[in-house]
Design an enzyme around this catalytic site. Sequence first.
Site, PDB file in Angstrom:
ATOM      1  N   HIS A 188      58.324  37.347  41.271  1.00  0.00           N
ATOM      2  CA  HIS A 188      57.284  37.923  42.140  1.00  0.00           C
ATOM      3  C   HIS A 188      56.074  37.022  42.343  1.00  0.00           C
ATOM      4  O   HIS A 188      55.388  37.140  43.344  1.00  0.00           O
ATOM      5  CB  HIS A 188      56.861  39.306  41.646  1.00  0.00           C
ATOM      6  N   HIS A 214      54.761  36.839  31.744  1.00  0.00           N
ATOM      7  CA  HIS A 214      54.312  37.888  32.677  1.00  0.00           C
ATOM      8  C   HIS A 214      55.459  38.379  33.564  1.00  0.00           C
ATOM      9  O   HIS A 214      55.760  39.573  33.552  1.00  0.00           O
ATOM     10  CB  HIS A 214      53.109  37.396  33.489  1.00  0.00           C
ATOM     11  N   GLU A 266      53.403  32.940  45.552  1.00  0.00           N
ATOM     12  CA  GLU A 266      51.948  32.897  45.442  1.00  0.00           C
ATOM     13  C   GLU A 266      51.480  31.696  44.614  1.00  0.00           C
ATOM     14  O   GLU A 266      50.527  31.020  44.979  1.00  0.00           O
ATOM     15  CB  GLU A 266      51.445  34.202  44.813  1.00  0.00           C
ATOM     16  N   ASP A 267      52.152  31.424  43.513  1.00  0.00           N
ATOM     17  CA  ASP A 267      51.620  30.450  42.555  1.00  0.00           C
ATOM     18  C   ASP A 267      52.329  29.097  42.527  1.00  0.00           C
ATOM     19  O   ASP A 267      51.832  28.161  41.913  1.00  0.00           O
ATOM     20  CB  ASP A 267      51.674  31.025  41.126  1.00  0.00           C
ATOM     21  N   ASP A 281      43.272  73.715  27.958  1.00  0.00           N
ATOM     22  CA  ASP A 281      44.526  73.331  27.315  1.00  0.00           C
ATOM     23  C   ASP A 281      44.630  71.833  27.097  1.00  0.00           C
ATOM     24  O   ASP A 281      44.540  71.051  28.033  1.00  0.00           O
ATOM     25  CB  ASP A 281      45.737  73.834  28.091  1.00  0.00           C
ATOM     26  N   ASP A 300      53.889  45.120  38.219  1.00  0.00           N
ATOM     27  CA  ASP A 300      53.024  43.946  38.064  1.00  0.00           C
ATOM     28  C   ASP A 300      51.640  44.385  37.585  1.00  0.00           C
ATOM     29  O   ASP A 300      51.088  43.868  36.624  1.00  0.00           O
ATOM     30  CB  ASP A 300      52.945  43.230  39.422  1.00  0.00           C
TER      31      ASP A 300
END
Length: 732
Positions: free
Chosen positions: A76, A52, A80-81, A263, A143
């Site tokens: 990134h 990812h 967070e993880d 169009d 992301d």
Amino acid sequence: METFQEHYDSLLEAIAKYTPNVDMERINRAVEYADKKHSNQKRKDGSPYIIHPLAVAQIVVESGLDTDSILGALLHDCIEDTDTNHDDISRLFGPTVADLVEGVTKLTRVEYSSLEEQQMENLRKMFMAMSKDIRVILIKIADRLHNTRTMQYQTPAKQISKSMETMDIYAPLAHRLGMQRIKWEMEDTSLMYLDPNGYKELMGYLDAHHSESEEFVQAIQDNISERLAEAGIHGSISGRVKHVYSIYRKMKSQNKSIDELYDLYAFRIIVDTIPDCYNVLGHIHDLYNIVPGRFKDYISTPKPNMYQSLHTTVIGRQGIPFEVQIRTWEMHETAEYGIAAHWKYKEGIAGRGDEKEFEWVRRLLENQQEVDAEDYIHSLKVDMFDDEVFVFTPKGKVISLPSGSTPIDFAYAIHSAIGNTMVGAKINNRIAPYDQRLKNGDICEVITSKSARGPSRDWLKVCKSNQARIKIKQWFKKERRDENIMHGKASFEGELRHMSIQPSVLWQDEELIALLLKRNSFDCLDDLFAAIGYGGLSSIKAVNRIRDDLVHANRTAKETAAREAAKEAARDSSGAPKDRHKDSGIIVDGVDSCMIKFSRCCTPVPGDDIVGFITKGNGVSIHRRDCVNVRSMADPQNAGRWVNVEWSGDSEKLFSTSLEVRTLDRTNMLLDLATVLSTSKVHVSEIVGKNLPDGKVLFTVTFEVNNVKGLESVLYRVRCISGVLDVQRGQQ
Ligand code: MN
């Protein structure tokens, strides 16, 4: 299952193609670091998590961003993880990368719920405002794009909510930043989840007409190429069916079937120079019939997101209309990558070029001045000039407040009833003080109670928004009538005393009260006091309207009081020694001799403004005129018992008095206090200290002085001690 190697290879390929000047050593270190940190994590499809960040980095590379942004993309999800924090990244990859990752993390934590359009705009603005550096948003968009591409692994409910979020927030942001390709992909993919049938139908139609379309596109392309070759213009021509969502939206908004739709096709001609653009336009208009009202010159007037091109719609011999966009290669770059394109040139030329970070924004703002680009510029301004702060309610509504706002502003922005019953606040689920400044993305919650006492006057100093200030003032005017009456009465009576008139003189005189009300246009005293209490009328004004009558009534009352006092005093002092009053240092108005007692409540000393009260059996007690007990004994039935008294002149006698000293709780405070008192050469009889609930200390100092001058010099010296907050005459 996708593998690390596949994604790493394709990242390297993209770098070679789009951003060959980046720092590969740093990039490889970041890949390794992220791989190690995410090693325990798996994607929903079971592949290693690292693919990812690699894929996001690849999108960032394809957008032409710089090394720091690529590192930001690779790392990134680390904060967070994983157990990584800002410091770790800063140490290993530099503070800019750490800031980018932290910025992306903050955006990740913003909770999304479906909102009204105005709310959505606030949310988008908040995203801009939270990203101090625009690259944060660019990484976040990358992301989201990768998450959109891999949505098939999510649950159906997640697919829908994420797709709505993409449509509401990310696609408009991508558009605003000029990243058309990303915007299209986000919209088309999201549509697939949000309206699967509509999407299938449309795709079915486009597929069924695929060969037809191909032929049409090819024919037009050949046609134009031929003409340009004849004219000697070097250009690249490409044609396509417009992206699915834009057709879908037109069908919905114009309520037409795809057959009726105007169009479907768009052609792009890219040339070397601006004069060539206009030349090509001439040839197109010569080759085909112009559809009136569709020509737009975004070269002379660029779009707010810096987009430049000539647009025109024409009809070919087959009767099918199509759009033609004409631009230079440079304009094309901007159209494809938008704001991101600006990093492409920066690196390689000026190395890291951090100091030029916002130069393009400034340039953009300057360039945009004549363009009606209000909303775009404003959205960037939020980033550049932070005059607004965006805060969530616990239910996910976004509230926009002036920057520097507090929970009080927040409460009143929601509803005045919420503000008026507020008893506490939580910011991000933690109890917070009323005056804490709110930050972008904070979740603020107001705790209310039916038994709340209402706003305090201090709130007026704390709140930032006019809305809150106005509502708090309104509350004081309306809701606090009792309090206003009390404050108003005290202020009014204070004004009377200032004129040396006992309030009882007025309150006993019904005619005078009637006059007071009439001249101030009030029906009853409570209304008058309430008006004074909330500041609608000044007590000076109210008193002045009956000034002469009041002075007259006062004189009459005093004469009566003096006569009565004389009688009583004569009775009281029958057995007392005649000269006692001389020793006391007090002369009682109109009375030769009577017993004098100094009140213990306010401990007057020579020089104080004093008044005498005829006690039952203890002679005249002497109070300071501003003593609280004088006020409390001021009811009409006591009117006759007050007598004027004065000091008899300089006396050697010492008078006991006291000071109340409020101080910080620090070591040696008592020692310092005692030192000052002893160097002031006063006789101290007692120092009592007591802890106050607010953590401060209150000392009551009792000592003897000759007169008010001596007292004031002590008071002054005590006030100068460090840590002393406030000094007052004692009052019991
Ligand atoms: Mn991610």
